[in-house]
Design an enzyme around this catalytic site. Structure first.
Site, mmCIF file in Angstrom:
data_model
loop_
_atom_site.group_PDB
_atom_site.id
_atom_site.type_symbol
_atom_site.label_atom_id
_atom_site.label_comp_id
_atom_site.label_asym_id
_atom_site.label_seq_id
_atom_site.Cartn_x
_atom_site.Cartn_y
_atom_site.Cartn_z
ATOM 1 N N GLY A 30 -49.716 0.502 -9.086
ATOM 2 C CA GLY A 30 -48.256 0.648 -9.168
ATOM 3 C C GLY A 30 -48.000 1.927 -9.941
ATOM 4 C CG ASP A 31 -44.298 4.045 -10.094
ATOM 5 O OD1 ASP A 31 -44.329 2.855 -10.460
ATOM 6 O OD2 ASP A 31 -43.258 4.731 -10.123
ATOM 7 C CG ASN A 34 -51.178 3.835 -10.035
ATOM 8 O OD1 ASN A 34 -51.666 2.716 -10.160
ATOM 9 N ND2 ASN A 34 -50.599 4.239 -8.915
ATOM 10 C CE1 TYR A 102 -45.514 -1.374 -1.812
ATOM 11 C CE2 TYR A 102 -44.742 -0.708 0.365
ATOM 12 C CZ TYR A 102 -45.344 -0.402 -0.840
ATOM 13 O OH TYR A 102 -45.767 0.879 -1.084
ATOM 14 C CD1 TRP A 103 -45.201 -11.167 1.375
ATOM 15 C CD2 TRP A 103 -46.731 -9.514 1.421
ATOM 16 N NE1 TRP A 103 -45.779 -11.137 2.630
ATOM 17 C CE2 TRP A 103 -46.708 -10.135 2.685
ATOM 18 C CE3 TRP A 103 -47.603 -8.436 1.220
ATOM 19 C CZ2 TRP A 103 -47.542 -9.733 3.726
ATOM 20 C CZ3 TRP A 103 -48.429 -8.034 2.258
ATOM 21 C CH2 TRP A 103 -48.394 -8.680 3.485
ATOM 22 N NE ARG A 168 -42.686 5.946 -3.310
ATOM 23 C CZ ARG A 168 -42.787 7.111 -3.953
ATOM 24 N NH1 ARG A 168 -41.753 7.943 -4.000
ATOM 25 N NH2 ARG A 168 -43.909 7.454 -4.520
ATOM 26 C CB ALA A 257 -52.442 7.808 -7.877
ATOM 27 N N GLY A 259 -49.096 12.330 -8.114
ATOM 28 C CA GLY A 259 -48.003 12.490 -9.078
ATOM 29 C C GLY A 259 -48.213 11.640 -10.322
ATOM 30 C CG ASP A 260 -48.492 7.512 -9.787
ATOM 31 O OD1 ASP A 260 -47.298 7.864 -9.784
ATOM 32 O OD2 ASP A 260 -48.969 6.676 -8.982
HETATM 33 P P1 AMP Z 1 -46.823 15.774 -5.644
HETATM 34 O O1 AMP Z 1 -46.233 14.559 -6.308
HETATM 35 O O2 AMP Z 1 -47.317 15.567 -4.243
HETATM 36 O O3 AMP Z 1 -45.934 16.976 -5.750
HETATM 37 O O4 AMP Z 1 -48.171 16.093 -6.442
HETATM 38 C C1 AMP Z 1 -48.238 15.997 -7.835
HETATM 39 C C2 AMP Z 1 -49.241 16.995 -8.354
HETATM 40 O O5 AMP Z 1 -50.528 16.692 -7.848
HETATM 41 C C3 AMP Z 1 -48.992 18.439 -7.962
HETATM 42 O O6 AMP Z 1 -48.082 19.077 -8.827
HETATM 43 C C4 AMP Z 1 -50.383 19.046 -8.053
HETATM 44 O O7 AMP Z 1 -50.710 19.345 -9.394
HETATM 45 C C5 AMP Z 1 -51.266 17.881 -7.621
HETATM 46 N N1 AMP Z 1 -51.567 17.978 -6.181
HETATM 47 C C6 AMP Z 1 -50.983 17.282 -5.181
HETATM 48 N N2 AMP Z 1 -51.485 17.632 -3.998
HETATM 49 C C7 AMP Z 1 -52.416 18.593 -4.252
HETATM 50 C C8 AMP Z 1 -53.299 19.385 -3.458
HETATM 51 N N3 AMP Z 1 -53.340 19.275 -2.129
HETATM 52 N N4 AMP Z 1 -54.098 20.274 -4.097
HETATM 53 C C9 AMP Z 1 -54.069 20.409 -5.435
HETATM 54 N N5 AMP Z 1 -53.271 19.699 -6.234
HETATM 55 C C10 AMP Z 1 -52.460 18.806 -5.660
#
Ligand code: AMP
Length: 302
Positions: A30-31, A34, A102-103, A168, A257, A259-260
């Site tokens: 879960g975000d 994580n 999802y549940w 979401r 994960a 972003g997490d």
């Molecule tokens: P996002 O939530 O998809 O914007 O990703 C969160 C963070 O994960 C980004 O700011 C990057 O630091 C890292 N990240 C996500 N995708 C990639 C990727 N393809 N290559 C390198 N870093 C990534």
């Protein structure tokens, strides 16, 4: 030594991931959970990380509690909700494409903000409070005002409130409802960590600069705009904007994960005195490792 307390607020679920014909492996994810799971590994020893959520009193809830404790997450703030249990999701694989069922609509976590006194007491234990747009969607509509009021109170008491919009649409009745809720959540936050693809999709932001301006107009002090493999743009009110380009990861296998884990790497560095650009680099470094393996919770080595 009194430990500082980084408290995440949200919902962890049982994860059922298909591993063969009619066979699933049980995990927990879960975000916000994580983020804590990674933070427990990278936060220096003068911090503890803790989870505020709702759990039931059944075996599945006990297993989740034990899983968190085993990962060095203090699960004692988690409220026990009589007669409920934890949410669950299933990951399906179809020709390499993942889809989710999802549940969670009646999970114990939905009741996490039912008792204002419990919120106040729990939040008072924290130095940093971290929540997300998923957390806010999970809190029952009739508890949302109280939830925000208690975060605002905690902020006035000197706690730092950190928010990842993690928007979401499936969790909201409409885009308009989601946008309004997201704005309200940002208004009680010091630091916001949005992902640019969502801000572009739902607000029409043409640039990360526009995203920063919109959140700062709501009173947010520091905005860090994640942007997949692209550059991260961040700004604290009154300071120059910073651009940090993540190291290219050529073998991305699963961006679950990302972003997490970015949030975890960032917060561990930032709340231990690192400047904004170094903290972003730490977030990007951790996320860059996580996207090279399958699943939300990836064992990472230095
Ligand atoms: P996002 O939530 O998809 O914007 O990703 C969160 C963070 O994960 C980004 O700011 C990057 O630091 C890292 N990240 C996500 N995708 C990639 C990727 N393809 N290559 C390198 N870093 C990534």
């Amino acid at each position: 030594m009194t430990l500082k307390n980084f408290m995440a607020i949200g919902e962890a679920m049982i994860e059922m991931a298909v591993i063969g014909p009619d066979t699933y492996r049980r995990g927990f994810a879960g975000d916000t959970f994580n983020t804590l799971w990674y933070l427990a590994k990278v936060m220096p020893d003068n911090w503890k990380v803790s989870y505020f959520t709702g759990l039931g009193s059944d075996a599945a809830s006990s297993e989740m509690r034990a899983f968190g404790e085993d990962a060095n997450i203090d699960m004692t703030p988690a409220r026990e909700v009589e007669g409920k249990t934890v949410g669950l999701y299933m990951i399906h694989l179809d020709d390499g494409e993942r889809s989710f069922s999802y549940w969670r609509s009646d999970s114990a976590a939905r009741q996490m903000a039912a008792d204002p006194k419990a919120l106040r007491e729990a939040f008072a234990q924290a130095d940093v409070l971290f929540f997300s747009g998923i957390t806010f969607a999970v809190v029952l509509p009739e508890h949302r005002e109280t939830f925000l009021a208690e975060l605002a109170h905690a902020r006035r008491e000197g706690k730092t409130v950190v928010y990842d919009p993690n928007q979401r649409l499936r969790l909201w009745p409409s885009t308009a409802d989601m946008i309004e809720a997201n704005t309200r959540a940002a208004q009680v936050s010091d630091i916001v960590l949005p992902s640019f693809d969502e801000e572009h999709a739902y607000y029409g932001d043409e640039t990360p600069e526009a995203t920063i301006a919109r959140y700062q107009a709501e009173g947010v002090k520091t905005v860090i705009v994640k942007n997949g493999a692209g550059a991260v743009l961040a700004q604290t009110v009154g300071e120059d904007a910073i651009t940090v380009t993540p190291k290219i990861v050529t073998n991305v296998v699963d961006s679950t994960a990302a972003g997490d884990s970015f949030n975890a790497g960032f917060c561990a560095a930032f709340f231990n005195g690192k400047p904004l650009d170094e903290a972003i680099q730490a977030g990007a470094k951790l996320a860059g490792k996580v996207v090279q393996s399958h699943g939300a919770l990836v064992e990472i080595s230095e």
